[in-house]
Design a protein around this motif. Structure first.
Motif, short mmCIF file in Angstrom:
data_model
loop_
_atom_site.label_atom_id
_atom_site.label_comp_id
_atom_site.label_asym_id
_atom_site.label_seq_id
_atom_site.Cartn_x
_atom_site.Cartn_y
_atom_site.Cartn_z
N LEU A 450 0.83 -1.21 0.00
CA LEU A 450 0.00 0.00 0.00
C LEU A 450 0.86 1.26 0.00
O LEU A 450 0.62 2.22 -0.75
CB LEU A 450 -0.93 -0.02 1.21
CG LEU A 450 -1.98 1.10 1.30
CD1 LEU A 450 -3.22 0.59 2.04
CD2 LEU A 450 -1.46 2.32 2.03
N ALA A 453 2.37 1.73 -3.34
CA ALA A 453 1.37 2.22 -4.29
C ALA A 453 1.12 3.71 -4.10
O ALA A 453 0.78 4.41 -5.06
CB ALA A 453 0.07 1.44 -4.13
N CYS A 454 1.29 4.18 -2.88
CA CYS A 454 1.18 5.62 -2.59
C CYS A 454 2.46 6.38 -2.92
O CYS A 454 2.51 7.60 -2.76
CB CYS A 454 0.83 5.85 -1.12
SG CYS A 454 -0.83 5.33 -0.65
N ALA A 460 -0.80 11.25 -0.28
CA ALA A 460 -1.45 10.01 -0.70
C ALA A 460 -1.63 9.06 0.49
O ALA A 460 -2.67 8.40 0.61
CB ALA A 460 -0.61 9.35 -1.80
N ALA A 464 -5.13 7.60 1.86
CA ALA A 464 -5.34 6.16 2.03
C ALA A 464 -5.70 5.83 3.46
O ALA A 464 -6.61 5.02 3.72
CB ALA A 464 -4.07 5.40 1.61
N ARG A 482 -6.37 -2.61 -5.02
CA ARG A 482 -7.12 -1.61 -5.77
C ARG A 482 -6.27 -0.39 -6.10
O ARG A 482 -6.37 0.19 -7.18
CB ARG A 482 -8.36 -1.19 -4.98
CG ARG A 482 -9.48 -2.22 -5.06
CD ARG A 482 -10.66 -1.88 -4.21
NE ARG A 482 -11.24 -0.58 -4.49
CZ ARG A 482 -12.42 -0.17 -4.02
NH1 ARG A 482 -13.12 -0.99 -3.24
NH2 ARG A 482 -12.89 1.02 -4.30
N LEU A 483 -5.40 -0.03 -5.18
CA LEU A 483 -4.51 1.10 -5.44
C LEU A 483 -3.56 0.81 -6.60
O LEU A 483 -3.26 1.70 -7.41
CB LEU A 483 -3.69 1.42 -4.19
CG LEU A 483 -4.30 2.41 -3.19
CD1 LEU A 483 -3.38 2.59 -2.00
CD2 LEU A 483 -4.55 3.76 -3.85
N GLU A 484 -3.07 -0.42 -6.67
CA GLU A 484 -2.17 -0.77 -7.76
C GLU A 484 -2.85 -0.57 -9.11
O GLU A 484 -2.22 -0.14 -10.08
CB GLU A 484 -1.72 -2.23 -7.62
CG GLU A 484 -0.69 -2.45 -6.52
CD GLU A 484 0.67 -1.88 -6.88
OE1 GLU A 484 0.90 -1.57 -8.06
OE2 GLU A 484 1.49 -1.73 -5.96
N ARG A 487 -4.73 3.89 -9.25
CA ARG A 487 -3.98 4.75 -8.35
C ARG A 487 -4.75 6.01 -7.96
O ARG A 487 -5.23 6.15 -6.84
CB ARG A 487 -2.65 5.15 -8.98
CG ARG A 487 -1.66 4.02 -9.17
CD ARG A 487 -0.90 3.74 -7.89
NE ARG A 487 0.17 2.80 -8.13
CZ ARG A 487 1.42 3.13 -8.36
NH1 ARG A 487 1.78 4.39 -8.39
NH2 ARG A 487 2.32 2.21 -8.57
N GLU A 490 -8.45 6.11 -6.61
CA GLU A 490 -8.68 5.68 -5.24
C GLU A 490 -8.18 6.69 -4.21
O GLU A 490 -8.56 6.63 -3.05
CB GLU A 490 -7.98 4.33 -4.99
CG GLU A 490 -8.53 3.18 -5.82
CD GLU A 490 -9.93 2.76 -5.39
OE1 GLU A 490 -10.30 3.05 -4.22
OE2 GLU A 490 -10.66 2.19 -6.20
N LEU A 491 -7.32 7.62 -4.64
CA LEU A 491 -6.68 8.53 -3.68
C LEU A 491 -7.43 9.84 -3.60
O LEU A 491 -6.92 10.92 -3.93
CB LEU A 491 -5.21 8.75 -4.07
CG LEU A 491 -4.32 7.52 -3.90
CD1 LEU A 491 -2.93 7.76 -4.45
CD2 LEU A 491 -4.25 7.12 -2.42
#
Length: 981
Positions: A450, A453-454, A460, A464, A482-484, A487, A490-491
């Motif tokens: 996670l 991904a941020c 970010a 998250a 989901r973040l992958e 990106r 979702e943020l």
């Protein structure tokens, strides 16, 4: 005073007054008008010349050098700074600083009710003026604003002094005030003081007449009526009421104010940065100018959070107030300096109706308001230095903390604090504090995913964490997944939006920089060199360079890294790269995107052709030789490896399959050299899958089959090359068949099938000669030499080796390989000293061209031979280096053979126990699938180690097993002799 500038310039050196020429006086005057402040070369040139000559900078350096010599031993320190020049001098040596110091003392005394002290200090301040500042120096018009500012300070100081003297009841002020009013007829304060002085002298009618004169002047010159103070004084005189006391020049607000946003309760980490910021911003009595700290970094990195946190810690240092001002863009664009100065003045309690219109006058009023105060000013999200300059105080008791995406390179005399991404520990702690930490300890891998991904970006991570806090049962792993995939979608939560933050920064860019930003996102590279950016841009290189510089200044692109080839590299943060790619897809036509990527692929191909000219050919027919290109070679290939690998996939996506195949071919030469065999395998599989024809696919398979050959998996490689030989013969590709054949010979050599290998090698050499492939001949001709050695035909091996050396010319790679082979022949024949000489020469050549594979092989041979001569220490060192290089190149067989050689050395030293351990490790690594000849040799040496330790049965067992693996030849006979003895 040693130096005086409030009038004609006066200079006293170590031995008395100095005589300076006109230009020296101009340069020194400009510096003394800005004491203890660095002036850039450009500003000094403008101060001395209105129309600078082409030699202005050189002339300026000459004048400064002359001044340094003339002032040597004086109380003034004139020196070069990175951005220009500075003269440092104390208030007791320069009248300008003494004047400012006296005015500050006077105002503080008046505020404390000490009127007599204030009057004396004001008198001392005013007495220092002898005329207009630097009136005898020939200064450019660029100095006019500074001189006007100082004259304004004098008028204000005189007015303050008049107030004090009126409060003390001093008489005979009328004549002095009439002179001041005549010089400054638009200053209502002076008219009010004249009216008060006339009234106190019993001259009420003259006071009323003075008002009529003031009103007439103001209406005629400015078209306005007198202000409230002057009108109120007139009304009191008409009514016979007590006249009000003169207005003080102290700041309009009395109680300290604090406009700082609330600090963040979950602030974590940043201790090193916080220490630097606080050390730079703390109030100190010895400061000569206000501390200014620029906190810079990419959007969302936490600049404002850190700065506000620090500002709260600094409140006690700046008790007169803390002001917060956002400088970012509004709907119309960047906020104007005039509006910002006006807002800051209103924050300081200035009546909006009294704020002047012109920017310079507003800035002068701001400096006046701040002159005697200790105020902390936080300027958030500054766009550039132009927006900031007029907001800066002029006195050392104030402090400015400034956040910006840019490092503000044009802003002088500041402390710069670039804010990097936090480390993983701090990032994890921030996530835990925002979301609640219970669930993260149970899912460390998902938490790490996670955070990656941020991109470790604090904004970010905060978003998250907020989303996870809203849904406490949501698995971390699911959200990380989901973040992958999504990106930036979702943020976003509440008012926090990573994409929106990036959008603000993107909108502030000029169009050329926006296009460059989009192209970087389209390329999707972790880092990029200038040549790559220029290829994507497609226009003049200078335009691409200017766009990159704008992105760096704007904080959207990170630089500072120089790669191993000496190239500056630029990086977009992971999330910024995603956003840039989105903008490219949304704003650029598909044909424009394709053209940019195709230009980049073409430039990659042009450069890699040149970069691999001197590398050993890979296991497939070469492409036509390219022209040399400056700046590209092995170091360039190392720096651009990821870019070039990526370009193969891009070329395939664009339908440029032939270009992709050639890129992968050239790149494999470097990847094989450095041991990146997994990359070779992956690239060739991509090419094979998309190849437009069987010939291209088969040649890519030659490179693919070379991977198990390099790893010592000779059986797998042999089967693959055998099939390829038949396929090339079927389609009539003689060149491909020749390479399949010579690689088959190499497999037979490694597998101990020497007669078959010799036959294949000789046939391949004949084919290469018929094709006119000299590089192929060099590659093929080495194998008969090695095979004859394995068969014990040392004379033939030496003859072939010397014959090839005579034909090799000056090619260091070919000579290095042949010298290593010649050294091995001589070692086998017992001429160990000559073998060492050959190895050393081979090592010099291999190291000179940076061939790590060749270096590792020759080091193994050198260690073996030096150990045979009793040079055990050198042998161990050489073999240690060889093992490290084999390991770095991913050559497990090579590392095993170097370990084997080290076992031999330990046996020669009489350290059989250590040898047994080393040889046992090699046996395990070779297993049952390793080359039979090497498995046999390891067993032979294991038998010797057991025999040295008195373990005869184990020795015999090892030798018997070794004999079974040696088909024939002198080595088998040697083991049989061991067993018989």
């Amino acid at each position: 005073m040693d130096f005086a500038i409030l009038g004609s310039l006066r200079v006293r050196g170590a031995e008395g007054p100095l005589r300076l020429n006109a230009k020296q006086r101009a340069v020194l005057s400009a510096l003394l008008l800005h004491p203890n402040v660095a002036l850039s070369t450009e500003r000094l040139v403008a101060a001395v010349w209105d129309a600078p000559p082409s030699s202005a900078v050189a002339n300026l350096q000459t004048y400064v050098s002359q001044l340094r010599r003339a002032l040597r031993g004086s109380s003034l320190d004139l020196r070069r700074e990175s951005s220009g020049y500075i003269c440092e001098v104390t208030p007791d040596r320069l009248d300008l600083l003494a004047f400012e110091d006296a005015v500050r003392r006077a105002r503080r005394a008046r505020q404390a009710g000490e009127r007599e002290t204030a009057a004396r200090a004001h008198a001392a301040a005013v007495s220092l003026w002898r005329g207009s500042p630097a009136e005898d120096a020939r200064l450019g018009m660029a100095m006019a604003p500074r001189i006007a500012e100082l004259e304004e300070q004098l008028v204000e100081a005189r007015s303050d002094w008049m107030d004090v003297r009126l409060e003390l009841g001093e008489e005979d002020l009328v004549a002095e005030l009439r002179t001041l009013v005549a010089a400054h007829p638009l200053r209502e304060r002076l008219w009010a003081q004249l009216m008060l002085a006339l009234q106190k002298s019993g001259r009420r009618s003259e006071a009323l007449d003075a008002f009529r004169q003031a009103r007439a002047v103001l209406r005629a010159e400015l078209g306005i009526e007198p202000g409230r103070e002057l009108a109120g004084l007139h009304a009191a005189l008409l009514a016979g009421d007590p006249v009000p006391a003169p207005a003080r020049s102290a700041p309009a607000f009395r109680a300290p104010l604090c406009q700082l946003p609330a600090g963040t309760s979950d602030f974590v980490g940043r201790q090193a940065e916080l220490d630097v910021l606080l050390a730079a911003a703390r109030a100190r009595p010895d400061r000569m100018s206000p501390p200014i700290v620029v906190v810079s970094g990419l959007p969302g990195v936490g600049k404002t959070t850190l700065t506000v946190h620090a500002a709260h810690l600094l409140r006690a240092d700046y008790p007169d107030g803390q002001v917060f001002l956002r400088l970012g863009r509004d709907a119309a664009g960047p906020r104007s300096p005039g509006d910002l100065v006006g807002e800051l003045l209103r924050s300081l309690g200035v009546d909006g109706t009294l704020i002047p219109g012109p920017l310079e006058e507003r800035a002068r009023l701001l400096r006046q308001r701040l002159a005697d105060l200790a105020v902390l000013i936080v300027l958030d999200d500054a766009q550039d230095a132009t927006q900031v300059r007029h907001l800066l105080p002029g006195t050392a008791r104030c402090c400015v903390l400034l956040t910006s995406r840019s490092r503000m390179p044009a802003l002088e005399g500041v402390t710069r604090l670039p804010l990097e991404l936090p480390g993983e520990d701090d990032a994890r702690l921030l996530l835990e504090r925002v979301a609640g930490g219970a669930r993260f300890g149970a899912a460390p891998e998902a938490t790490g995913a996670l955070l990656r991904a941020c991109g470790m970006l604090p904004l970010a991570i905060r978003v998250a964490g907020a989303r996870l806090a809203i849904r406490p049962s949501w698995p971390v792993r699911e959200f990380a997944s989901r973040l992958e995939d999504r990106r930036l979608d979702e943020l976003i939560v509440g008012g926090l939006d990573v994409r929106g933050t990036f959008s603000e920064s993107y909108a502030a860019l000029p169009e050329p920089a926006r296009r460059a930003f989009r192209l970087l996102g389209l390329a999707d590279l972790e880092s990029i060199a200038e040549w790559s950016a220029a290829a994507l841009h497609g226009g003049p290189a200078l335009e691409a360079d200017a766009a990159l510089e704008t992105l760096v200044i704007s904080g959207l692109l990170d630089t500072g890294e120089v790669d191993g080839a000496g190239q500056p590299r630029y990086r977009l943060h992971d999330l910024l790269r995603v956003y840039a790619g989105e903008r490219a897809q949304a704003e650029d036509a598909p044909e424009e995107q394709r053209a940019a990527l195709a230009r980049h692929v073409t430039e990659c191909l042009r450069r890699i052709r040149a970069a691999t000219r001197e590398l050993p050919i890979p296991t497939a027919p070469p492409y036509p030789e390219a022209e040399a290109t400056a700046g590209v070679g092995v170091a360039w290939l190392a720096a651009e490896r990821r870019t070039l690998i990526h370009s193969v996939q891009v070329a395939l996506d664009l339908g440029m399959a032939e270009e992709a195949a050639e890129l992968a071919h050239h790149l494999s030469a470097y990847l094989n050299l450095e041991g990146f065999l997994d990359d070779v395998e992956r690239l060739q599989r991509l090419v094979i899958a998309a190849a437009p024809g069987e010939r291209i696919a088969l040649r890519a398979e030659l490179l693919l089959a070379g991977v198990p050959l390099s790893r010592g998996a000779y059986g797998n490689a042999s089967a693959h090359f055998g099939r390829l030989l038949r396929d090339f013969q079927r389609i009539g590709d003689a060149h491909g068949a020749a390479y399949a054949l010579i690689n088959l010979a190499a497999c037979h050599h490694g597998a101990g099938l020497w007669e078959q290998g010799l036959d294949a090698a000789n046939r391949a050499i004949a084919m290469m000669e018929e094709l006119g492939d000299s590089s192929g001949v060099d590659y093929a001709a080495i194998w008969p030499i090695w095979i004859h050695m394995e068969l014990g035909r040392y004379g033939e091996a030496m003859r072939l080796c010397q014959e090839r050396l005579a034909k090799a010319g000056d090619d260091p790679r070919v000579r290095g390989d042949l010298l290593r082979a010649l050294g091995t022949v001589r070692y086998m024949r017992g001429d160990v000293a000559e073998a060492v000489r050959c190895y050393r020469e081979s090592l010099v050549l291999s190291e000179a061209i940076g061939d790590r594979v060749a270096v590792s092989k020759v080091l193994r041979r050198l260690g073996e031979a030096v150990g045979a001569l009793g040079g055990f220490e050198e042998a161990v060192d050489a073999l240690g280096r060889a093992r490290s290089l084999f390991r770095e190149c991913g050559d497990e067989l090579g590392e095993a053979l170097a370990t084997y050689a080290l076992g031999e050395v330990r046996l020669r030293q009489g350290r059989a126990g250590e040898a047994l351990g080393l040889l046992g490790t090699v046996r395990e690594r070779l297993g049952t699938d390793g080359p039979p000849v090497w498995r046999a040799r390891v067993l032979r040496e294991l038998g010797r180690a057991h025999a040295e330790l008195g373990e005869r049965e184990r020795a015999a067992a090892a030798w018997r097993e070794s004999i079974e693996l040696f088909e024939s030849g002198p080595e088998r006979a040697r083991v049989e002799a061991y067993l018989a003895g």
